[in-house]
Design a protein around this motif. Sequence first.
Motif, mmCIF file in Angstrom:
data_model
loop_
_atom_site.group_PDB
_atom_site.id
_atom_site.type_symbol
_atom_site.label_atom_id
_atom_site.label_comp_id
_atom_site.label_asym_id
_atom_site.label_seq_id
_atom_site.Cartn_x
_atom_site.Cartn_y
_atom_site.Cartn_z
ATOM 1 N N UNK A 216 0.807 -1.226 0.000
ATOM 2 C CA UNK A 216 0.000 0.000 0.000
ATOM 3 C C UNK A 216 0.838 1.272 0.000
ATOM 4 N N UNK A 217 2.117 1.175 0.312
ATOM 5 C CA UNK A 217 2.924 2.381 0.489
ATOM 6 C C UNK A 217 3.268 3.036 -0.845
ATOM 7 N N UNK A 218 3.218 4.367 -0.833
ATOM 8 C CA UNK A 218 3.544 5.154 -2.012
ATOM 9 C C UNK A 218 4.432 6.328 -1.605
ATOM 10 N N UNK A 219 5.432 6.681 -2.424
ATOM 11 C CA UNK A 219 5.753 6.042 -3.699
ATOM 12 C C UNK A 219 6.292 4.629 -3.493
ATOM 13 N N UNK A 220 6.160 3.813 -4.518
ATOM 14 C CA UNK A 220 6.635 2.441 -4.432
ATOM 15 C C UNK A 220 8.150 2.423 -4.249
ATOM 16 N N UNK A 221 8.608 1.585 -3.331
ATOM 17 C CA UNK A 221 10.039 1.468 -3.075
ATOM 18 C C UNK A 221 10.702 0.600 -4.140
ATOM 19 N N UNK A 222 12.032 0.642 -4.161
ATOM 20 C CA UNK A 222 12.771 -0.208 -5.096
ATOM 21 C C UNK A 222 12.469 -1.686 -4.844
ATOM 22 N N UNK A 223 12.328 -2.061 -3.573
ATOM 23 C CA UNK A 223 11.995 -3.446 -3.245
ATOM 24 C C UNK A 223 10.628 -3.826 -3.804
ATOM 25 N N UNK A 224 9.653 -2.941 -3.675
ATOM 26 C CA UNK A 224 8.316 -3.206 -4.201
ATOM 27 C C UNK A 224 8.345 -3.350 -5.719
ATOM 28 N N UNK A 225 9.061 -2.458 -6.374
ATOM 29 C CA UNK A 225 9.151 -2.498 -7.836
ATOM 30 C C UNK A 225 9.822 -3.784 -8.296
ATOM 31 N N UNK A 226 10.900 -4.140 -7.614
ATOM 32 C CA UNK A 226 11.632 -5.349 -7.990
ATOM 33 C C UNK A 226 10.789 -6.594 -7.747
#
Length: 364
Positions: A216-226
């Motif tokens: 749910x967190x924004x902006x999306x972190x690098x971990x989320x994107x990966x």
Amino acid sequence: MASDPPPPHQTAIPLPPASGDQPLHLVHRTRIPIPPAAVTEAGGDLPDDTDQSSLVPIHIVDDASQLPHEFLNPSADKKLVIGFDCEGVDLCRNGALCVMQLAFPDAVYLVDAIKGGEALMQACKPALESSYITKVIHDCKRDSEALYFQFGIRLHNVMDTQIAYSLIEEQEGKKRAPDDYISFVGLLADPRYCGVSYLEKQTVRVLLREDPKFWTYRPMTEMMIRAATDDVRFLLYIYHKLMEKLNEKSLWQLSVRGSLYCRCFCINDNDYADWPPLPSLPESLVAEGYVPVEEILSVLHVPPGKMGRIIGRGGASITSVKECCNCEILIGGSKGPPDKVFIIGPVKEVRKAEAILRGKMLYI
């Protein structure tokens, strides 16, 4: 001297918006997300991850204008095959869908359902319901449920890699134990289909246990994107490898079971009348005289206080039913619906399972 390639997931300069009043979207880059179609169709190896040409953009999408035109406007003249997945908070009818991943041969799109909201998801609806776009996904059931109850989207024309794997095992004369489904990590690791280790998946699972709101967190972190990208970036490669092994009969069964699994948890009051019809038998199989075994989805209502008898101590009761009936038996469980049992398989086997389960509910 040639410069070194950029590290994975390097954030690039935001692309300009399509028009002045539309938001920017970031482009990230990752190594070897999706092998080129020419390589996969030829059965070639995965691209060298040190090759600069293997870098593919990752688009974070919060407006429909940032998605490919051919995706938003499905057409018989431009049929597509895309990798597909969804992420969310305890993803189901009630668990919020946060990100939808779309893997194309030349890019990965992370559709931000939180920022883009209803308007963005409705823009994607024609594609997700289209028979002209094949959605390659591993285990479609809960993703389909979330799309249906949260956005009114009836996920259609999926190629479920979990089902495809089981059908190939059946073709090869192998039998699997009840609930012995291939995991996505297991499929990735299988050298016949990909041969890639996905160690970071366990890290993400730990993060999700520690913080269920991870997506749910924004902006999306690098971990989320990966993590979101890793769940789809090899799906097109796996798709081609699986398709090479599936015979025509299995391909038809794959389409039927995919349709049944998509609607499985999407129970409503009209017996799925608002869903597309199940795929018909191909003319080529009809010409061969093949007589198909009809497969159905049956939903069994379990009265209050009876589910324990269905499941049994340690799952022993329902496991015994699965072992004697050639069908899939699924429980709504904590994600719901908690008072339903879903049975998928040949009509005769489904009716047999229904009778046994009803008998268990009568037992005192």
